[in-house]
Design a protein around this motif. Structure first.
Motif, PDB file in Angstrom:
ATOM      1  N   THR A 193     -38.578  -1.668 -59.729  1.00 41.57           N
ATOM      2  CA  THR A 193     -39.980  -2.017 -59.495  1.00 41.57           C
ATOM      3  C   THR A 193     -40.138  -3.273 -58.641  1.00 41.57           C
ATOM      4  O   THR A 193     -41.175  -3.474 -58.029  1.00 41.57           O
ATOM      5  CB  THR A 193     -40.728  -2.237 -60.825  1.00 41.57           C
ATOM      6  OG1 THR A 193     -40.091  -3.263 -61.560  1.00 41.57           O
ATOM      7  CG2 THR A 193     -40.779  -0.970 -61.644  1.00 41.57           C
TER       8      THR A 193
ATOM      9  N   SER B 120     -43.808  -2.123 -57.196  1.00 40.03           N
ATOM     10  CA  SER B 120     -43.897  -0.754 -56.692  1.00 40.03           C
ATOM     11  C   SER B 120     -43.184   0.186 -57.662  1.00 40.03           C
ATOM     12  O   SER B 120     -42.350  -0.233 -58.455  1.00 40.03           O
ATOM     13  CB  SER B 120     -43.248  -0.659 -55.310  1.00 40.03           C
ATOM     14  OG  SER B 120     -41.888  -0.966 -55.384  1.00 40.03           O
ATOM     15  N   ALA B 121     -43.526   1.449 -57.571  1.00 40.36           N
ATOM     16  CA  ALA B 121     -42.870   2.445 -58.418  1.00 40.36           C
ATOM     17  C   ALA B 121     -41.427   2.631 -57.947  1.00 40.36           C
ATOM     18  O   ALA B 121     -41.162   2.691 -56.750  1.00 40.36           O
ATOM     19  CB  ALA B 121     -43.612   3.766 -58.334  1.00 40.36           C
TER      20      ALA B 121
ATOM     21  N   LYS C  97     -46.081  -9.799 -53.684  1.00 44.18           N
ATOM     22  CA  LYS C  97     -46.416  -8.385 -53.638  1.00 44.18           C
ATOM     23  C   LYS C  97     -46.519  -7.812 -55.049  1.00 44.18           C
ATOM     24  O   LYS C  97     -45.871  -8.275 -55.977  1.00 44.18           O
ATOM     25  CB  LYS C  97     -45.355  -7.607 -52.866  1.00 44.18           C
ATOM     26  CG  LYS C  97     -45.217  -8.019 -51.429  1.00 44.18           C
ATOM     27  CD  LYS C  97     -44.107  -7.231 -50.775  1.00 44.18           C
ATOM     28  CE  LYS C  97     -43.876  -7.724 -49.362  1.00 44.18           C
ATOM     29  NZ  LYS C  97     -42.776  -7.037 -48.724  1.00 44.18           N
TER      30      LYS C  97
ATOM     31  N   LYS D 145     -37.794   4.501 -57.214  1.00 37.80           N
ATOM     32  CA  LYS D 145     -37.445   5.854 -56.771  1.00 37.80           C
ATOM     33  C   LYS D 145     -37.107   6.689 -57.990  1.00 37.80           C
ATOM     34  O   LYS D 145     -36.752   6.178 -59.043  1.00 37.80           O
ATOM     35  CB  LYS D 145     -36.259   5.808 -55.816  1.00 37.80           C
ATOM     36  CG  LYS D 145     -36.579   5.204 -54.487  1.00 37.80           C
ATOM     37  CD  LYS D 145     -35.393   5.315 -53.564  1.00 37.80           C
ATOM     38  CE  LYS D 145     -35.741   4.715 -52.219  1.00 37.80           C
ATOM     39  NZ  LYS D 145     -34.631   4.803 -51.284  1.00 37.80           N
TER      40      LYS D 145
ATOM     41  N   ARG E  96     -38.288  -2.517 -53.096  1.00 39.31           N
ATOM     42  CA  ARG E  96     -38.715  -1.192 -52.614  1.00 39.31           C
ATOM     43  C   ARG E  96     -37.560  -0.270 -52.261  1.00 39.31           C
ATOM     44  O   ARG E  96     -37.668   0.931 -52.355  1.00 39.31           O
ATOM     45  CB  ARG E  96     -39.620  -1.334 -51.394  1.00 39.31           C
ATOM     46  CG  ARG E  96     -40.955  -1.907 -51.706  1.00 39.31           C
ATOM     47  CD  ARG E  96     -41.816  -1.948 -50.463  1.00 39.31           C
ATOM     48  NE  ARG E  96     -43.054  -2.622 -50.754  1.00 39.31           N
ATOM     49  CZ  ARG E  96     -44.214  -1.992 -50.881  1.00 39.31           C
ATOM     50  NH1 ARG E  96     -44.262  -0.693 -50.721  1.00 39.31           N
ATOM     51  NH2 ARG E  96     -45.297  -2.661 -51.138  1.00 39.31           N
TER      52      ARG E  96
END
Length: 57
Positions: free
Chosen positions: A52, A5-6, A2, A8, A55
């Motif tokens: 990152t 991801s940004a 994957k 939180k 998730r």
């Protein structure tokens, strides 16, 4: 695999504050920050890297 991801917002803020405190401890003589400046930088980097990569963080 994957894509990253940004993190939180709270994870990003914790990593940023830890990194900034580590930098301040390196350049300014503040007893507790100067003693742990590399540790603070490492913790900040690891928090951002974990944010990152996973998730939920």
């Amino acid at each position: 695999m994957k894509a990253p991801s940004a993190p939180k917002k709270i994870t990003w803020i914790i990593g940023l504050i830890s990194g900034i405190l580590g930098i301040i401890g390196h350049y300014a003589h503040v007893q507790i920050l100067s003693e742990y400046n590399y540790t603070l930088l490492l913790v900040g980097f690891l928090v951002l890297a974990a944010g990152t990569t996973f998730r939920e963080i």
